[in-house]
Design an enzyme around this catalytic site. Structure first.
Site, PDB file in Angstrom:
ATOM      1  CB  CYS A  25      -6.051  -4.274 -23.145  1.00  0.00           C
ATOM      2  SG  CYS A  25      -6.591  -5.558 -24.297  1.00  0.00           S
ATOM      3  CB  ALA A  57      -7.485  -9.280 -25.487  1.00  0.00           C
ATOM      4  CE1 TYR A 180      -8.490  -5.314 -31.412  1.00  0.00           C
ATOM      5  CE2 TYR A 180     -10.126  -6.061 -29.820  1.00  0.00           C
ATOM      6  CZ  TYR A 180      -9.163  -5.142 -30.218  1.00  0.00           C
ATOM      7  OH  TYR A 180      -8.888  -4.052 -29.432  1.00  0.00           O
ATOM      8  NE  ARG A 228     -16.647  -9.298 -24.239  1.00  0.00           N
ATOM      9  CZ  ARG A 228     -16.510  -8.256 -23.426  1.00  0.00           C
ATOM     10  NH1 ARG A 228     -15.633  -7.300 -23.708  1.00  0.00           N
ATOM     11  NH2 ARG A 228     -17.228  -8.150 -22.332  1.00  0.00           N
ATOM     12  CG  LEU A 306     -22.366   2.784 -20.555  1.00  0.00           C
ATOM     13  CD1 LEU A 306     -23.177   3.855 -21.282  1.00  0.00           C
ATOM     14  CD2 LEU A 306     -21.225   3.433 -19.782  1.00  0.00           C
ATOM     15  N   GLY A 328     -16.550  -3.690 -16.527  1.00  0.00           N
ATOM     16  CA  GLY A 328     -15.235  -3.293 -17.006  1.00  0.00           C
ATOM     17  C   GLY A 328     -14.750  -2.060 -16.285  1.00  0.00           C
TER      18      GLY A 328
END
Length: 359
Positions: A25, A57, A180, A228, A306, A328
């Site tokens: 995001c 998202a 979510y 996901r 990671l 990410g």
């Protein structure tokens, strides 16, 4: 040949390598519409050599935004604005994907760099919705969704998928993780309903499967749908925590159902349902979850969490723990990480023509 740089084909779509950009995001949209920031942000990673880029998202309706500055796909103005981003990504040989989401009880919050946790009504805030009327941490208490409202959100996911297709995206991912809305229905920690959407595993999974069915129906049969998941809530599996939550066993069972409902890859993350859950982190800490889903559910998976070094990513794919890695924060720090990985693994990097003459 490096396993990390082998193409992968899902349905009729071939993705040129296994280094993919995870949805992250940016909290920078106006009225849900992507702008120059998104073009520059995503374009930099396309030039950096990622094989697939998943746009952050993207809310399927206004109530489903995390913040007022989230991307959206509930109207055609938003859909049309995505086309120049898709065009830029595809011009660099990158497969464009988008993650469709509903924030549930985590909605009407502020960007992470803003001190106040929630958005006031005067500033455009709203009442979130959830399977049960229980707040997340210090956020607003949500209203419990009626069955009619649930069906409306399912339809919103289908409509957003149709707009994503019209904009030119080739992969769509359903966001069922990180606390979510879909995850809230799945987890017994947040779902205390007594109707057909609560109680048993089958009832708690009903909403997720209905959303997947709506997206799959709106999406071409020759293009892939991703999902996901949060593989664990980090509650039940922690013997020091008395709370019940979603587990890896649940995820494997759900992944089998997702495969039957037309999902082509499970993007395997974890956590997000309880702010105070005890998460055990470390390099590649979520990779074992992906490996188990792949082995036991028989569905391709993406690994996250990671993953920072080329050899680490190469070993994950080469040993069959995952079919791809999704980066990410590492891609935020280094948009050209795929090019660095190619050099480290002895693979010829595919640079944009504008850079190739100079590197």
């Amino acid at each position: 040949m490096s396993a990390l740089f082998e193409p992968i084909t899902l349905r009729s779509l071939t993705i040129p390598n296994r280094i993919w950009m995870a949805p992250m995001c940016q909290y920078s949209a106006v009225d849900g519409v992507p702008n120059d920031w998104h073009l520059a942000h995503l374009g930099a990673r396309a030039a950096g050599g990622a094989g697939l880029i998943l746009v952050e998202a993207t809310a399927v309706n206004p109530q489903g935004r995390i913040t007022p500055s989230d991307l959206g796909l509930w109207n055609d103005t938003q859909g049309d604005a995505f086309t120049r981003i898709v065009d830029l990504l595809t011009s660099q040989g990158v497969v464009p994907g988008i993650q469709l989401a509903h924030a549930g009880r985590k909605a009407s919050t502020t960007a992470p760099w803003v001190e106040a946790p929630t958005v006031a009504d005067a500033d455009g805030g709203w009442t979130p919705v959830a399977p049960s009327a229980e707040a997340f941490a210090r956020l607003r208490t949500p209203s419990e969704l009626s069955v009619e409202e649930i069906r409306g959100i399912v339809a919103d996911f289908g409509a957003a998928a149709r707009r994503a297709l019209a904009a030119g995206f080739q992969v769509v991912e359903v966001h069922g993780a990180h606390g979510y809305l879909i995850h809230e229905f799945l987890s017994p920690h947040t779902n205390h309903r007594t109707d057909s959407y609560g109680g048993s595993f089958a009832n708690r999974a009903r909403f997720a499967l209905e959303v997947v069915d709506a997206v799959r129906a709106a999406w071409p049969a020759d293009l892939p749908v991703f999902y996901r998941t949060s593989a664990t809530d980090w509650l039940t599996e922690n013997l020091d925590d008395p709370r019940e939550g979603w587990t890896v066993d649940d995820t494997v069972e759900l992944a089998r159902l997702l495969r039957e409902h037309g999902v082509d890859l499970v993007d395997t993350s974890s956590g997000g349902i309880a702010r105070d859950a005890k998460v055990v982190t470390g390099p590649g800490f979520q990779v074992p979850f992906a490996a188990r889903v792949r082995a036991e559910a028989g569905v391709p998976v993406g690994a996250v969490g990671l993953i920072t070094e080329p050899k680490q990513a190469e070993d994950i794919v080469a040993t069959g723990q995952a079919d791809a890695v999704l980066l990410g924060r590492e891609l935020l720090r280094d948009p050209h990480w795929p090019h660095r990985a190619a050099a480290a693994l002895g693979v010829a990097a595919s640079w944009p023509a504008q850079y190739a003459w100079a590197v």
